[in-house]
Design a protein around this motif. Structure first.
Motif, PDB file in Angstrom:
ATOM      1  N   UNK A   1     -12.789  10.299  -5.350  1.00 34.65           N
ATOM      2  CA  UNK A   1     -12.651  11.096  -4.067  1.00 34.65           C
ATOM      3  C   UNK A   1     -12.800  10.025  -3.365  1.00 34.65           C
ATOM      4  N   UNK A   2     -13.603   8.985  -3.255  1.00 37.86           N
ATOM      5  CA  UNK A   2     -14.402   7.474  -1.945  1.00 37.86           C
ATOM      6  C   UNK A   2     -12.769   7.581  -1.200  1.00 37.86           C
ATOM      7  N   UNK A   3     -12.221   6.102  -2.316  1.00 39.56           N
ATOM      8  CA  UNK A   3     -11.541   6.238  -2.172  1.00 39.56           C
ATOM      9  C   UNK A   3      -9.761   6.332  -1.917  1.00 39.56           C
ATOM     10  N   UNK A   4      -9.408   7.683  -2.000  1.00 39.00           N
ATOM     11  CA  UNK A   4      -8.642   8.265  -2.401  1.00 39.00           C
ATOM     12  C   UNK A   4      -8.665   8.710  -0.770  1.00 39.00           C
ATOM     13  N   UNK A   5      -9.220   9.292   0.127  1.00 37.40           N
ATOM     14  CA  UNK A   5      -9.277   8.632   1.251  1.00 37.40           C
ATOM     15  C   UNK A   5      -9.304   7.974   1.934  1.00 37.40           C
ATOM     16  N   UNK A   6      -9.153   6.447   1.073  1.00 35.63           N
ATOM     17  CA  UNK A   6      -8.884   6.005   2.422  1.00 35.63           C
ATOM     18  C   UNK A   6      -7.676   5.817   3.036  1.00 35.63           C
ATOM     19  N   UNK A   7      -6.621   5.642   2.145  1.00 35.84           N
ATOM     20  CA  UNK A   7      -4.952   6.267   1.617  1.00 35.84           C
ATOM     21  C   UNK A   7      -4.588   7.597   1.716  1.00 35.84           C
ATOM     22  N   UNK A   8      -5.227   8.588   2.170  1.00 34.36           N
ATOM     23  CA  UNK A   8      -4.955  10.574   1.413  1.00 34.36           C
ATOM     24  C   UNK A   8      -3.305  10.765   2.185  1.00 34.36           C
ATOM     25  N   UNK A   9      -2.842   9.791   2.835  1.00 38.44           N
ATOM     26  CA  UNK A   9      -1.635  10.429   3.535  1.00 38.44           C
ATOM     27  C   UNK A   9      -0.894   9.952   3.076  1.00 38.44           C
ATOM     28  N   UNK A  10      -0.787   8.802   2.606  1.00 38.31           N
ATOM     29  CA  UNK A  10       0.329   8.985   1.403  1.00 38.31           C
ATOM     30  C   UNK A  10       0.808   9.610   0.192  1.00 38.31           C
ATOM     31  N   UNK A  11       0.101  10.799   0.093  1.00 40.27           N
ATOM     32  CA  UNK A  11       0.590  11.766  -0.911  1.00 40.27           C
ATOM     33  C   UNK A  11       1.817  12.601  -0.309  1.00 40.27           C
ATOM     34  N   UNK A  12       2.134  12.502   1.408  1.00 43.03           N
ATOM     35  CA  UNK A  12       3.226  12.628   1.719  1.00 43.03           C
ATOM     36  C   UNK A  12       4.229  12.184   1.526  1.00 43.03           C
ATOM     37  N   UNK A  13       3.997  10.457   1.403  1.00 42.97           N
ATOM     38  CA  UNK A  13       4.971   9.858   0.921  1.00 42.97           C
ATOM     39  C   UNK A  13       5.570  10.592  -0.252  1.00 42.97           C
ATOM     40  N   UNK A  14       4.451  10.121  -1.964  1.00 37.69           N
ATOM     41  CA  UNK A  14       4.703  10.458  -2.280  1.00 37.69           C
ATOM     42  C   UNK A  14       5.636  12.080  -3.139  1.00 37.69           C
ATOM     43  N   UNK A  15       5.303  12.452  -2.025  1.00 39.04           N
ATOM     44  CA  UNK A  15       6.196  13.737  -2.298  1.00 39.04           C
ATOM     45  C   UNK A  15       7.422  13.330  -1.414  1.00 39.04           C
ATOM     46  N   UNK A  16       7.704  13.289  -0.814  1.00 39.11           N
ATOM     47  CA  UNK A  16       9.721  12.397  -0.445  1.00 39.11           C
ATOM     48  C   UNK A  16       9.759  11.449  -0.918  1.00 39.11           C
ATOM     49  N   UNK A  17       9.731  10.907  -2.132  1.00 41.67           N
ATOM     50  CA  UNK A  17       9.984  10.481  -2.302  1.00 41.67           C
ATOM     51  C   UNK A  17      10.175  10.588  -3.912  1.00 41.67           C
ATOM     52  N   UNK A  18       9.876  11.840  -4.362  1.00 39.54           N
ATOM     53  CA  UNK A  18      10.252  12.836  -5.391  1.00 39.54           C
ATOM     54  C   UNK A  18      10.392  12.448  -7.184  1.00 39.54           C
ATOM     55  N   UNK A  19       9.066  11.832  -6.757  1.00 34.11           N
ATOM     56  CA  UNK A  19       8.985  11.309  -7.901  1.00 34.11           C
ATOM     57  C   UNK A  19       6.956  11.893  -8.727  1.00 34.11           C
TER      58      UNK A  19
ATOM     59  N   UNK B   1       0.738  19.680   0.639  1.00 40.72           N
ATOM     60  CA  UNK B   1       1.481  18.146   1.301  1.00 40.72           C
ATOM     61  C   UNK B   1       2.942  18.564   0.789  1.00 40.72           C
ATOM     62  N   UNK B   2       2.699  19.801  -0.480  1.00 34.44           N
ATOM     63  CA  UNK B   2       3.676  20.275  -1.501  1.00 34.44           C
ATOM     64  C   UNK B   2       3.695  19.923  -2.630  1.00 34.44           C
TER      65      UNK B   2
END
Length: 531
Positions: free
Chosen positions: A431-449, A492-493
């Protein structure tokens, strides 16, 4: 007129680049003019550090570089951490950035995104950093970058293009794209290495990340020598699944060190023999007393950390093929017995640092045996570095080696998922490391993978907390309750699951593999261990 910026797109395609990670800015819009009509796929992260980690994950999963388009100034300082991780782990990455007009460089006029010397700032985290002065120089500079990627120790390369150069006319002659081969060892060196290995009674093989693309000849060499092999984190899977001679990354542990000291000839291929692979207890206790043969494509690396008796500047796979041809029939040195004794002495599944995570790692392997597992710096990943077995290379990598950054796991896993869509990809993070780059969940959603993010939630920095306790240091700055991670994922969808048992995790992984979007699976560490 074709501009230099548009010409760059054509040259990247000619060199085999198919994916670009970048965030458009006012200083890079010219780079985007030709992108829609090109075969390049563009992925927009939420932070430039994420772009670098995605390119890193893409390269580790495939062995091929990806490119990043980054704005000058803050964009470049943001990606510097990702470049440093890639440099430490020899990961190819091409970073293209803008920079202010040539006539303004170094003048300190307070222009937008101005750094005193951007090229020099990034030189410390790249194999080389270059300012393009004319469009005519672009083919040569790109050629240098791809020659390093293919024929030397790879790493990130930074090329900055001044704003006025981007808009200049492109050269009107198509340049050649060279096929580059790594250096080869001379016959005399190969003959001496073969003689030493033939005469050895207790040989040992050390395999590093430089072996990832030569699994077949290296497996044949290890078997022909009948020698136990230590495979570093970035070499995991080179010998295949459950190979009787594969000891994994045990060089920091007492039984592994005893085996290393007892070996009369050691063959080290494609490994820097660095601290994060051979001395995780930080006491410099990994010692080699036998004859050491080192093979590396970086001449400087041959002299670092452990001094060799014989050094071969060459590609590890080619040396393995040559040695197999020179060695006699497979030896009988009881290599599997030696490896089994070490494995028994290690008793990894019962070790205090590993046991809390064995059920988690076992479940991942059982549910998704063909998955690529990408880790952050977190307890479950540290444990996996010792005990996870992989059927092939480039299926297990993380940021626990080399530079050791946090926030790597999620974006690097997304880069891998885009690179190898035929396999499931799991980001294993805390959970600590995830908070560094949490916003990339949106990128993963955009990529549709269908990226799977498994979060070990222990409310803060659990490994540092444990280290503080062991060092009798009062806990400070490590107890950080996480937000509602499942709720965040859904906002984030993405799909979100919270669970506490291996059986529930197994079912969730199977479902997530076939999902229509990314899935975040949160594991409550205390509840899991209680079960």
């Amino acid at each position: 007129m074709t501009t230099c910026a548009q010409y760059l797109i054509d040259r990247l395609v000619a060199h085999g680049i198919d994916t670009v990670f970048g965030i458009p800015g006012v200083h890079t819009v010219e780079l985007y003019r030709g992108l829609p009509d090109s075969p390049l796929r563009h992925v927009t992260p939420r932070h430039e550090q994420g772009a670098g980690f995605m390119a890193d994950g893409y390269a580790r999963a495939t062995g091929r570089p990806a490119a990043c388009f980054i704005i000058s100034g803050p964009g470049m300082t943001n990606i510097a951490t990702a470049m440093a991780q890639a440099l430490a782990d020899s990961v190819p990455m091409l970073v293209i950035s803008s920079v202010n007009r040539r006539d303004t460089l170094g003048r300190g006029q307070g222009r937008l995104h101005e750094l005193p010397d951007q090229r020099a700032t990034l030189a410390g985290v790249s194999v080389f950093s270059h300012t393009l002065q004319t469009p005519e120089a672009l083919p040569e500079v790109l050629g240098r970058a791809f020659a390093i990627f293919a024929g030397a120790r790879p790493g990130p390369v930074h090329i900055e293009i001044p704003l006025d150069v981007m808009a200049l006319p492109a050269p009107d002659h198509p340049p050649r794209v060279a096929e580059v081969f790594a250096p080869a060892a001379p016959d005399a060196a190969l003959a001496r290495a073969a003689d030493w290995l033939t005469a050895a009674e207790r040989p040992l093989v050390l395999l590093g990340g430089g072996c990832a693309d030569a699994a077949e000849p290296l497996r044949e060499l290890v078997e022909r020598l009948d020698a136990p092999a230590m495979t570093t984190i970035n070499a995991r899977g080179v010998l295949g699944l459950a190979h009787p001679l594969d000891l994994g990354a045990c060089a920091s542990l007492p039984a592994g060190r005893e085996l290393a000291r007892d070996a009369d000839v050691i063959l080290a291929l494609g490994t820097e023999l660095g601290e994060t692979d051979y001395d995780l207890v930080f006491d410099e206790g990994f010692r080699l007393t036998g004859r050491l043969i080192r093979v590396d494509i970086d001449a400087q690396q041959l002299a670092r950390n452990q001094a060799p008796d014989l050094a071969l500047l060459a590609d590890a796979g080619e040396v393995a093929r040559e040695l197999c041809a020179r060695l006699p029939a497979p030896a009988a040195r009881r290599g599997a017995e030696r490896a089994a004794r070490v494995r028994s002495a290690l008793a990894l599944r019962d070790a205090a640092d590993v046991a809390p995570y064995t059920a988690l790692l076992d479940t991942l392997r059982e549910a998704l045996p063909d998955a690529t597992l990408v880790g952050d710096s977190t307890g479950a990943v540290y444990a996996g570095n010792f005990m996870v077995d992989m059927p092939a290379p480039r299926r297990w990598f993380n940021a626990a080696t080399g530079y050791g950054t946090l926030g790597y796991g999620l974006p690097a896993a997304l880069g891998a998922a885009l690179a190898v869509p035929e396999r499931p990809v799991v980001a294993l993070v805390g959970d600590g490391g995830l908070m560094f780059t949490l916003g990339e969940l949106a990128t993963a959603r955009d990529a549709g993978v269908p990226l799977i993010v498994v979060v070990w939630n222990n409310d803060g920095y659990g490994e540092i907390r444990r280290y503080m306790d062991a060092s009798a240091v009062p806990r400070l700055g490590v107890d950080l309750p996480a937000p509602d991670l499942v709720g965040l994922a859904e906002s984030f969808g993405c799909h979100g699951r919270r669970l506490t048992t291996p059986a529930a995790l197994h079912d969730a992984l199977i479902t997530a593999r076939h999902a229509d979007r990314p899935t975040l699976i949160e594991i409550d560490a205390d509840a899991w261990q209680g079960v």
